[in-house]
Every structure is written in structure tokens, then in C-alpha cells.
Design a protein around this motif. Sequence first.
Motif, PDB file in Angstrom:
ATOM      1  N   MET A 164      60.092  52.793   3.239  1.00  0.00           N
ATOM      2  CA  MET A 164      59.357  51.559   3.256  1.00  0.00           C
ATOM      3  C   MET A 164      60.019  50.545   2.335  1.00  0.00           C
ATOM      4  SD  MET A 164      55.622  50.476   3.286  1.00  0.00           S
ATOM      5  CE  MET A 164      55.657  50.921   4.907  1.00  0.00           C
ATOM      6  N   ARG A 165      60.066  49.302   2.769  1.00  0.00           N
ATOM      7  CA  ARG A 165      60.771  48.272   2.000  1.00  0.00           C
ATOM      8  C   ARG A 165      59.892  47.702   0.899  1.00  0.00           C
ATOM      9  NH1 ARG A 165      64.054  45.891   5.929  1.00  0.00           N
ATOM     10  NH2 ARG A 165      64.812  47.597   7.219  1.00  0.00           N
ATOM     11  N   LEU A 166      60.507  47.368  -0.194  1.00  0.00           N
ATOM     12  CA  LEU A 166      59.755  46.953  -1.369  1.00  0.00           C
ATOM     13  C   LEU A 166      58.918  45.706  -1.150  1.00  0.00           C
ATOM     14  CD1 LEU A 166      59.180  47.201  -4.337  1.00  0.00           C
ATOM     15  CD2 LEU A 166      61.288  46.055  -4.802  1.00  0.00           C
ATOM     16  N   GLY A 167      59.548  44.638  -0.698  1.00  0.00           N
ATOM     17  CA  GLY A 167      58.833  43.363  -0.599  1.00  0.00           C
ATOM     18  C   GLY A 167      57.742  43.399   0.455  1.00  0.00           C
ATOM     19  N   ARG A 168      58.045  44.066   1.574  1.00  0.00           N
ATOM     20  CA  ARG A 168      57.055  44.092   2.643  1.00  0.00           C
ATOM     21  C   ARG A 168      55.831  44.873   2.222  1.00  0.00           C
ATOM     22  NH1 ARG A 168      61.020  44.008   7.816  1.00  0.00           N
ATOM     23  NH2 ARG A 168      62.365  42.495   6.816  1.00  0.00           N
ATOM     24  N   LEU A 169      56.077  45.995   1.540  1.00  0.00           N
ATOM     25  CA  LEU A 169      54.955  46.776   1.045  1.00  0.00           C
ATOM     26  C   LEU A 169      54.150  45.980   0.037  1.00  0.00           C
ATOM     27  CD1 LEU A 169      53.570  49.502   0.800  1.00  0.00           C
ATOM     28  CD2 LEU A 169      55.083  50.016  -1.059  1.00  0.00           C
ATOM     29  N   ALA A 170      54.843  45.360  -0.902  1.00  0.00           N
ATOM     30  CA  ALA A 170      54.143  44.631  -1.961  1.00  0.00           C
ATOM     31  C   ALA A 170      53.318  43.505  -1.384  1.00  0.00           C
ATOM     32  CB  ALA A 170      55.152  44.088  -2.969  1.00  0.00           C
ATOM     33  N   SER A 171      53.851  42.866  -0.343  1.00  0.00           N
ATOM     34  CA  SER A 171      53.126  41.737   0.242  1.00  0.00           C
ATOM     35  C   SER A 171      51.810  42.188   0.862  1.00  0.00           C
ATOM     36  CB  SER A 171      54.059  41.094   1.260  1.00  0.00           C
ATOM     37  OG  SER A 171      53.400  40.201   2.044  1.00  0.00           O
ATOM     38  N   THR A 172      51.831  43.281   1.623  1.00  0.00           N
ATOM     39  CA  THR A 172      50.566  43.737   2.221  1.00  0.00           C
ATOM     40  C   THR A 172      49.611  44.237   1.148  1.00  0.00           C
ATOM     41  OG1 THR A 172      51.737  45.767   2.698  1.00  0.00           O
ATOM     42  CG2 THR A 172      51.263  44.361   4.547  1.00  0.00           C
ATOM     43  N   ILE A 173      50.148  44.890   0.124  1.00  0.00           N
ATOM     44  CA  ILE A 173      49.261  45.337  -0.962  1.00  0.00           C
ATOM     45  C   ILE A 173      48.559  44.140  -1.583  1.00  0.00           C
ATOM     46  CG2 ILE A 173      49.180  46.340  -3.249  1.00  0.00           C
ATOM     47  CD1 ILE A 173      51.462  48.059  -2.560  1.00  0.00           C
ATOM     48  N   ALA A 174      49.334  43.096  -1.859  1.00  0.00           N
ATOM     49  CA  ALA A 174      48.739  41.939  -2.543  1.00  0.00           C
ATOM     50  C   ALA A 174      47.656  41.303  -1.686  1.00  0.00           C
ATOM     51  CB  ALA A 174      49.821  40.928  -2.882  1.00  0.00           C
ATOM     52  N   ILE A 175      47.852  41.288  -0.377  1.00  0.00           N
ATOM     53  CA  ILE A 175      46.835  40.691   0.495  1.00  0.00           C
ATOM     54  C   ILE A 175      45.548  41.490   0.420  1.00  0.00           C
ATOM     55  CG2 ILE A 175      46.241  40.327   2.891  1.00  0.00           C
ATOM     56  CD1 ILE A 175      48.994  39.424   3.385  1.00  0.00           C
ATOM     57  N   HIS A 176      45.671  42.817   0.418  1.00  0.00           N
ATOM     58  CA  HIS A 176      44.447  43.614   0.390  1.00  0.00           C
ATOM     59  C   HIS A 176      43.768  43.563  -0.953  1.00  0.00           C
ATOM     60  CE1 HIS A 176      44.402  45.467   4.343  1.00  0.00           C
ATOM     61  NE2 HIS A 176      45.701  45.313   4.305  1.00  0.00           N
TER      62      HIS A 176
END
Lengths: 118, 129
Positions: free
Chosen positions: B1-13
Motif C-alpha cells: 500500500m502506498r504511503l500518501g494514498r493510505l494517509a489521505s483516506t485515513i485523514a478523511i475518515h
Amino acid sequence: MTRVKRGSVARKYRKNILDFASGFRGAHSRLFRTATQQKQKALTRAYVDRKNKKRTLRRLWIARINAVARRYGSTHSGLIHDFYKNRVLLNCKILAQVATLDAYSFLKIIEEVNEKKS
Amino acid sequence: MRLGRLASTIAIHIRGKDLPTYTPSVDMGAFVIVVNAEKIAVTGKKRYQKLYRRHSGRPGGMKVETFDQLQQRIPERIVEHAVRGMLPKGRLGRRLFTKLKVYKGPEHPHAAQKPVPLPISDKRIMLDK
């Protein structure tokens, strides 16, 4: 000119302003001169914010519609575009309230629009 | 899993932007638990070139580490750093950051909260897989 005593006029003027400033923090509600300044600021900010309120509320509504739209596979902009094309003009942003309070009705609206599209 | 993409969805939730009751002034998002933090990936040469900097406040006190080294040392910090940059700054943002729990390895101590897997609806992540 006849002699004029100033009487309680000044007191009433100051009391008026201090009453407006009741509830302000610290010296702003107690001292007349600082209270006058704070009253002026408060009135100016109230004027500006009445206009800002319309903007911020619209932002909130759009964010909420976006949240629901993305949950069901589209976006806020896509949804609004479909609404306009299919003449669901009734949807003022306040009907983002519908999305919050009555999710089922909102889904029905979306379904109808999707049917009209296809 | 890619860092930025994961972090972005985490931040949204964490922020609660996926809920129709979203309110920006209130902490109404979800808690997010991340496991296997050491398996996070980056593309290209970032593994050896991405730098994490910190400063101790003293002159000459800047310390620099690469992604690689930090991942071996404290892998949780990579995810935390990424998500923190995506949350709002300020008092509420700091409170939101405490809702993120990151763990190395597949175990986490929150079984009592009965966590549900995070629904990922980001097309880029879905296409990745």
C-alpha cells in the motif's frame, strides 16, 4: 444662555454602552473607554459576519452533500450537474438537511435522477 | 500500500468527511487503527531519497534521516508523520491526531472496540490492487 447642568445625561450615555458590552471579557465589559471600542468592533464584525454566514453555511452544506455522494459512487459536482440537467431545481442547498436527517429520502432522490439519466 | 494514498483516506475518515453529519468544528470522526506499519511502500527512489527532518531547537541541531532508516528504526512514525500533515493544524487537529493508532506488525490491543475494516473507496487505491 441659561445655565445648564449636565445632570445624568453622561451617566445614561455611558450606561447604554456598558449594557451593550455586558458579557465581554475583563476590562471590555467594565471600563467605559475600552468598552466603547469593543462595541464598535462587535458591531462591525456582526455586519461582516452576517454576510459571511451565508458563505460558510453553503460550504458546510456542500461538504455534507459531497460526503453522501461519494459514499454512493459519485461526487457533489456530478450530482448537482445531474440535478440541473433533469430539472430537479428544487434542491436548494438547505435540502442537504434532507441528506443529514432523512437519508432514505435523499437516496430516493438520487435513484430517481439515475433512472431519468438512463 | 502506498504511503500518501493510505494517509489521505485515513485523514478523511478521522476528520469525518465521509459522514453526512460532518461538522468542521467538532471532533466527530472515526478512530483509525493501522497495523503492519512497516510494510508501507513508496514508489521510485523515495525509499532511499525521501528525507525526514527534525530539529532539536539548538543551533546545528538539525537531524536528517532517510525513509529507509526511519522505517527500520520506528516504522510507526512514517505513517503518523504523513497523516499529521493531512489533518488540520490547530487545537482540533491535534486532538484528531490522537484518534490515529499505528502499530508495527499485525497485532493491536484494541480488540475490545471491535474494529471494522476501513471501507476504501478511493479509485487510485482500488486500481493499485
